[in-house]
Design an enzyme around this catalytic site. Structure first.
Site, PDB file in Angstrom:
ATOM      1  N   LYS A 112     101.617   9.733 131.966  1.00 27.18           N
ATOM      2  CA  LYS A 112     101.120   8.396 132.290  1.00 27.18           C
ATOM      3  C   LYS A 112     100.284   7.850 131.132  1.00 27.18           C
ATOM      4  O   LYS A 112     100.414   6.688 130.749  1.00 27.18           O
ATOM      5  CB  LYS A 112     100.302   8.433 133.596  1.00 27.18           C
ATOM      6  CG  LYS A 112     101.169   8.657 134.833  1.00 27.18           C
ATOM      7  CD  LYS A 112     100.359   8.929 136.097  1.00 27.18           C
ATOM      8  CE  LYS A 112     101.289   9.306 137.258  1.00 27.18           C
ATOM      9  NZ  LYS A 112     100.599   9.619 138.504  1.00 27.18           N
ATOM     10  N   GLN A 127      94.946  11.281 140.776  1.00 27.65           N
ATOM     11  CA  GLN A 127      96.163  12.100 140.849  1.00 27.65           C
ATOM     12  C   GLN A 127      96.096  13.033 142.052  1.00 27.65           C
ATOM     13  O   GLN A 127      95.096  13.723 142.268  1.00 27.65           O
ATOM     14  CB  GLN A 127      96.322  12.902 139.537  1.00 27.65           C
ATOM     15  CG  GLN A 127      97.639  13.637 139.428  1.00 27.65           C
ATOM     16  CD  GLN A 127      98.863  12.730 139.356  1.00 27.65           C
ATOM     17  OE1 GLN A 127      98.803  11.606 138.871  1.00 27.65           O
ATOM     18  NE2 GLN A 127      99.983  13.219 139.859  1.00 27.65           N
ATOM     19  N   ASP A 148      98.037   2.492 142.586  1.00 28.84           N
ATOM     20  CA  ASP A 148      98.941   3.427 143.278  1.00 28.84           C
ATOM     21  C   ASP A 148      99.400   2.856 144.628  1.00 28.84           C
ATOM     22  O   ASP A 148     100.352   3.363 145.221  1.00 28.84           O
ATOM     23  CB  ASP A 148      98.211   4.751 143.544  1.00 28.84           C
ATOM     24  CG  ASP A 148      98.709   5.885 142.663  1.00 28.84           C
ATOM     25  OD1 ASP A 148      99.869   5.833 142.227  1.00 28.84           O
ATOM     26  OD2 ASP A 148      97.922   6.820 142.426  1.00 28.84           O
TER      27      ASP A 148
HETATM   28  N1  GUN Z   1     101.131  12.904 142.914  1.00 28.49           N
HETATM   29  C1  GUN Z   1     102.481  12.864 142.975  1.00 28.49           C
HETATM   30  N2  GUN Z   1     102.921  11.605 142.835  1.00 28.49           N
HETATM   31  C2  GUN Z   1     101.839  10.820 142.666  1.00 28.49           C
HETATM   32  C3  GUN Z   1     101.648   9.422 142.476  1.00 28.49           C
HETATM   33  O1  GUN Z   1     102.596   8.620 142.425  1.00 28.49           O
HETATM   34  N3  GUN Z   1     100.368   9.012 142.340  1.00 28.49           N
HETATM   35  C4  GUN Z   1      99.318   9.871 142.409  1.00 28.49           C
HETATM   36  N4  GUN Z   1      98.093   9.362 142.278  1.00 28.49           N
HETATM   37  N5  GUN Z   1      99.456  11.166 142.598  1.00 28.49           N
HETATM   38  C5  GUN Z   1     100.712  11.648 142.720  1.00 28.49           C
END
Ligand code: GUN
Length: 286
Positions: free
Chosen positions: A51, A95, A118
């Protein structure tokens, strides 16, 4: 059979975003994303790194707050409160998964809904469920954008979603419903998943089980969206679909890797740009 190429589409999205972000920067706004990473889960570390790299490619300023597994919920909440107040941060992402001593729901609810790139805050989930403009979780929105790019109209189609996580399955259900699909949601308690998938025009699966979807579970000409990502002992990355046997039956299918994964990252970048536009909007209001 046509491959739904998320890698190429995400590259095009990034190219567009790069231009849009440059023009926003010319107006004095550099989109900012804060990522909170708790602990040292290898998959989470890898995602966060991907990311951050993607942010850099398109001109988004990103900062990662790495915190130890032992962090308390209060410490995490106070970091979020600080980021909510920071005018240079447009998006906040925690995350997942978080360690079990932390209540994820409390943490996600602490993020300001206008910085919730998110789309996990109940406010934004509620808006999605009634089809109002909002931040939509990146993976399911990436799936919808991938389908749209290939001119696949889900309206009136029978769609089966296997896996009902808050991150993928549930918001994907809402998006599909909003787009006019008839949606069946399968999950861990579903007695006969194949009874659903066999009749589906579109099957989306994201549970984290290699080869869960086999060719006998799919009707001829179906569209298969593989949202799973699994690392085998051999080191190979595979999805939840037995790709080599299922693909020949499909009209369209996503590869793993190179399907939904890159779309997730591209969509997060789009959401962060959208959050930065709120900053521009607020500035012009004053
Ligand atoms: N863990 C797995 N997929 C995601 C996501 O799309 N966002 C976040 N914040 N954590 C994750």
């Amino acid at each position: 059979m046509t491959l739904l190429d998320g890698k190429s589409l995400s590259a095009m999205i990034e190219e567009d975003l790069h231009k849009q972000i440059s023009s926003l920067a010319a107006q004095g706004i550099t989109p900012g994303l804060a990522v909170i990473l708790v602990g040292d889960n290898p998959a989470s570390c890898a995602y966060v790194q991907m990311k951050a790299k993607a942010c850099k490619r398109v001109g988004i300023y990103s900062v990662t707050h790495e915190m130890p597994n032992t962090i308390t919920q209060e410490e995490l909440l106070s970091t979020i409160a600080m980021l909510n107040q920071n005018p240079n941060i447009d998006g906040i992402l925690v995350q997942l998964p978080l360690p079990t001593h932390i209540q994820s729901a409390k943490v996600l609810e602490a993020i300001h809904p206008q910085k919730d790139v998110d789309g996990f805050h109940p406010f934004n989930i509620g808006r999605l469920s009634v089809n109002l403009d909002t931040f939509v979780p990146a993976t399911p929105l990436g799936v919808m954008n991938l389908l749209k790019h290939y001119h696949i109209d889900v309206s009136g189609k029978d769609v089966v979603i296997v896996g009902m996580s808050n991150i993928v399955g549930k918001p994907l259900c809402a998006l599909m419903l909003n787009a006019g699909a008839s949606v069946s949601c399968c999950h861990i308690l579903t007695r006969d998943v194949s009874a659903y998938t066999k009749n589906a025009d579109i099957v989306c699966v994201g549970v984290g089980k290699p080869n869960l979807i086999t060719q006998d579970m799919i009707k001829q000409g179906a569209i298969v969206i593989d949202i799973g990502i699994n690392r085998l002992e051999s080191g190979a990355l595979v999805g939840d679909v037995d790709f080599s046997n299922v693909a020949p039956k499909c009209s369209f299918i996503t590869p793993v890797p190179g399907g939904v994964g890159p779309m997730t990252i591209a969509t997060l970048l789009q959401n962060t740009y959208k959050a930065a536009l709120y900053r521009l909007e607020q500035r012009t209001k004053i």
